[in-house]
Design an enzyme around this catalytic site. Structure first.
Site, PDB file in Angstrom:
ATOM      1  N   TYR A 154       0.923  -1.201   0.110  1.00 60.46           N
ATOM      2  CA  TYR A 154       0.003  -0.103   0.155  1.00 60.46           C
ATOM      3  C   TYR A 154       1.065   1.328   0.133  1.00 60.46           C
ATOM      4  O   TYR A 154       0.574   2.173  -0.731  1.00 60.46           O
ATOM      5  CB  TYR A 154      -0.922  -0.034   1.235  1.00 60.46           C
ATOM      6  CG  TYR A 154      -1.803   0.936   1.306  1.00 60.46           C
ATOM      7  CD1 TYR A 154      -3.091   0.868   0.686  1.00 60.46           C
ATOM      8  CD2 TYR A 154      -1.736   2.001   2.229  1.00 60.46           C
ATOM      9  CE1 TYR A 154      -4.120   1.818   0.751  1.00 60.46           C
ATOM     10  CE2 TYR A 154      -2.646   2.960   2.441  1.00 60.46           C
ATOM     11  CZ  TYR A 154      -3.908   2.780   1.811  1.00 60.46           C
ATOM     12  OH  TYR A 154      -5.009   3.923   1.815  1.00 60.46           O
ATOM     13  N   LYS A 158       0.735   3.994  -2.824  1.00 64.17           N
ATOM     14  CA  LYS A 158       0.268   5.335  -2.615  1.00 64.17           C
ATOM     15  C   LYS A 158       1.414   6.374  -2.919  1.00 64.17           C
ATOM     16  O   LYS A 158       1.123   7.670  -3.477  1.00 64.17           O
ATOM     17  CB  LYS A 158      -0.241   5.399  -1.100  1.00 64.17           C
ATOM     18  CG  LYS A 158      -1.258   4.682  -0.833  1.00 64.17           C
ATOM     19  CD  LYS A 158      -2.592   5.106  -1.770  1.00 64.17           C
ATOM     20  CE  LYS A 158      -4.020   4.913  -1.361  1.00 64.17           C
ATOM     21  NZ  LYS A 158      -4.979   5.283  -2.288  1.00 64.17           N
TER      22      LYS A 158
HETATM   23  P1  NAP Z   1     -13.889   2.211   1.393  1.00 62.62           P
HETATM   24  O1  NAP Z   1     -14.769   2.476   2.425  1.00 62.62           O
HETATM   25  O2  NAP Z   1     -13.302   0.733   1.560  1.00 62.62           O
HETATM   26  O3  NAP Z   1     -14.337   2.492  -0.086  1.00 62.62           O
HETATM   27  C1  NAP Z   1     -13.413   1.906  -1.283  1.00 62.62           C
HETATM   28  C2  NAP Z   1     -14.229   1.810  -2.369  1.00 62.62           C
HETATM   29  O4  NAP Z   1     -13.507   1.309  -3.632  1.00 62.62           O
HETATM   30  C3  NAP Z   1     -15.339   0.669  -2.058  1.00 62.62           C
HETATM   31  O5  NAP Z   1     -16.625   1.089  -2.574  1.00 62.62           O
HETATM   32  C4  NAP Z   1     -14.843  -0.613  -3.156  1.00 62.62           C
HETATM   33  O6  NAP Z   1     -15.739  -1.369  -3.552  1.00 62.62           O
HETATM   34  C5  NAP Z   1     -14.291   0.425  -4.142  1.00 62.62           C
HETATM   35  N1  NAP Z   1     -12.999  -0.453  -5.115  1.00 62.62           N
HETATM   36  C6  NAP Z   1     -12.143  -1.332  -4.525  1.00 62.62           C
HETATM   37  N2  NAP Z   1     -11.623  -1.845  -5.453  1.00 62.62           N
HETATM   38  C7  NAP Z   1     -12.064  -1.394  -6.512  1.00 62.62           C
HETATM   39  C8  NAP Z   1     -11.744  -1.480  -7.930  1.00 62.62           C
HETATM   40  N3  NAP Z   1     -10.835  -2.639  -8.390  1.00 62.62           N
HETATM   41  N4  NAP Z   1     -12.437  -1.053  -8.789  1.00 62.62           N
HETATM   42  C9  NAP Z   1     -13.607  -0.038  -8.515  1.00 62.62           C
HETATM   43  N5  NAP Z   1     -13.721   0.241  -7.173  1.00 62.62           N
HETATM   44  C10 NAP Z   1     -13.243  -0.480  -6.240  1.00 62.62           C
HETATM   45  O7  NAP Z   1     -12.388   2.785   1.853  1.00 62.62           O
HETATM   46  P2  NAP Z   1     -12.203   4.369   2.021  1.00 62.62           P
HETATM   47  O8  NAP Z   1     -11.637   4.623   3.379  1.00 62.62           O
HETATM   48  O9  NAP Z   1     -13.385   5.333   1.395  1.00 62.62           O
HETATM   49  O10 NAP Z   1     -10.837   4.758   0.885  1.00 62.62           O
HETATM   50  C11 NAP Z   1     -10.866   5.467  -0.236  1.00 62.62           C
HETATM   51  C12 NAP Z   1      -9.710   6.009  -0.639  1.00 62.62           C
HETATM   52  O11 NAP Z   1      -8.940   6.522   0.274  1.00 62.62           O
HETATM   53  C13 NAP Z   1      -8.625   4.805  -1.087  1.00 62.62           C
HETATM   54  O12 NAP Z   1      -7.849   4.861  -2.182  1.00 62.62           O
HETATM   55  C14 NAP Z   1      -8.110   4.591   0.334  1.00 62.62           C
HETATM   56  O13 NAP Z   1      -6.658   3.944   0.125  1.00 62.62           O
HETATM   57  C15 NAP Z   1      -7.747   6.043   0.577  1.00 62.62           C
HETATM   58  N6  NAP Z   1      -7.290   6.333   1.786  1.00 62.62           N
HETATM   59  C16 NAP Z   1      -8.219   5.950   3.164  1.00 62.62           C
HETATM   60  C17 NAP Z   1      -7.818   6.341   4.303  1.00 62.62           C
HETATM   61  C18 NAP Z   1      -8.715   6.035   5.366  1.00 62.62           C
HETATM   62  O14 NAP Z   1      -8.121   6.242   6.825  1.00 62.62           O
HETATM   63  N7  NAP Z   1     -10.004   5.477   5.440  1.00 62.62           N
HETATM   64  C19 NAP Z   1      -6.848   6.941   4.560  1.00 62.62           C
HETATM   65  C20 NAP Z   1      -5.756   7.296   3.385  1.00 62.62           C
HETATM   66  C21 NAP Z   1      -6.365   6.899   2.140  1.00 62.62           C
HETATM   67  P3  NAP Z   1     -15.819  -2.643  -2.670  1.00 62.62           P
HETATM   68  O15 NAP Z   1     -16.541  -2.410  -1.262  1.00 62.62           O
HETATM   69  O16 NAP Z   1     -16.820  -3.515  -3.460  1.00 62.62           O
HETATM   70  O17 NAP Z   1     -14.558  -3.577  -2.739  1.00 62.62           O
END
Ligand code: NAP
Length: 246
Positions: A154, A158
């Site tokens: 990851y 990133k």
């Molecule tokens: P989340 O709630 O798990 O949402 C991620 C979404 O992406 C889910 O709807 C998932 O679908 C979808 N997804 C996964 N693989 C995919 C693919 N191959 N094609 C299309 N859609 C796909 O996560 P989040 O926390 O909102 O994260 C959103 C972004 O922010 C990510 O890039 C994550 O790395 C980044 N981020 C998050 C945090 C944090 O603390 N939450 C911190 C830093 C960065 P499914 O549910 O069907 O898998």
């Protein structure tokens, strides 16, 4: 305010979490959005909540698949006539220390984040270059800035998104297309709710603001980067972290 009046935005991974929060803020600011997600049923439900087909559409899209990303962008053009904002947000985690991480777990995470962001950036750029305008917002992570234990996959992906975005920003600047990055810290979503309490507490102790962020607090920064408010910014990385690892 209508910072995105008459603009069309595509948000990958838009069915939930940060992606959905971004779509909500964009719609409030006058945009029409297309949510691309692996989970079509969840994306459709989200699009309905956002106001239905006049303002929000859902498309099943796996960002690792270039033709899926083409179809997602094609759906935005067909439904709303332009592509003004592209948010590459879809993501997964497959955490494990290197001792136990499988090659498959490494490849999956690199594919979804890095290849996915590359697919989204280049496909959106092709349309935006012709239009002579557009804003691309790529979602990285603080993990890509500092490297976190258990996240060699990851953190690499990133950090790669930062390099990819800066290179793309240089290629696209003279076409009127801006590319910027957000590095969120600990944000309360399904991705982080799965974390064991001990890991959560350790992270909290590193945050000067002493709280996790909410998805909405990432979304408002995405709005800034997507709108004319940031018209002279490209190739930048904005941290949304409560001061963690500043
Ligand atoms: P989340 O709630 O798990 O949402 C991620 C979404 O992406 C889910 O709807 C998932 O679908 C979808 N997804 C996964 N693989 C995919 C693919 N191959 N094609 C299309 N859609 C796909 O996560 P989040 O926390 O909102 O994260 C959103 C972004 O922010 C990510 O890039 C994550 O790395 C980044 N981020 C998050 C945090 C944090 O603390 N939450 C911190 C830093 C960065 P499914 O549910 O069907 O898998």
């Amino acid at each position: 305010m209508t910072l995105l009046a008459d603009k069309t935005a595509v948000v990958t991974g838009g069915a939930q979490g940060i992606g959905l929060a971004i779509a909500e803020v964009f719609v409030k600011e006058g945009a029409r959005v297309v949510l691309g997600d692996l989970n079509l049923a969840a994306a459709e439900a989200a699009a309905k909540e956002l106001g239905g087909p006049a303002v929000a559409r859902a498309v099943r899209c796996d960002v690792t698949n270039a033709s899926d990303v083409d179809a997602l962008i094609g759906a935005a053009l067909e439904a709303f006539g332009s592509l003004d904002v592209m948010v590459n947000n879809a993501g997964i985690t497959r955490d494990a220390t290197m001792r136990t991480m499988t090659e498959e777990q490494f490849d999956q995470v690199i594919d979804v984040h890095l290849k996915g962001a590359w697919n989204g950036t280049r496909k959106a750029a092709a349309i935006m270059r012709e239009q002579g305008s557009g804003a691309i917002v790529n979602i990285s992570s603080l993990s890509g800035k500092v490297g976190l234990v258990g996240q060699t996959n990851y953190s690499a992906a990133k950090a790669g998104i930062v390099g990819l975005s800066k290179a793309a920003a240089k290629e696209l600047a003279h076409h009127g297309v801006r590319v910027n990055v957000i590095q969120p810290g600990l944000i309360r979503t399904a991705m982080t709710e799965a974390m064991p309490q001990k890991a959560w507490d350790q992270k909290m102790a590193e945050i000067p603001m002493r709280r996790a962020g909410e998805a909405h607090e990432v979304a408002t920064v995405a709005l800034f980067l997507a709108s004319g408010l940031s018209s002279y910014m490209t190739g930048t990385v904005l941290e949304v972290t409560g001061g963690r690892f500043m």
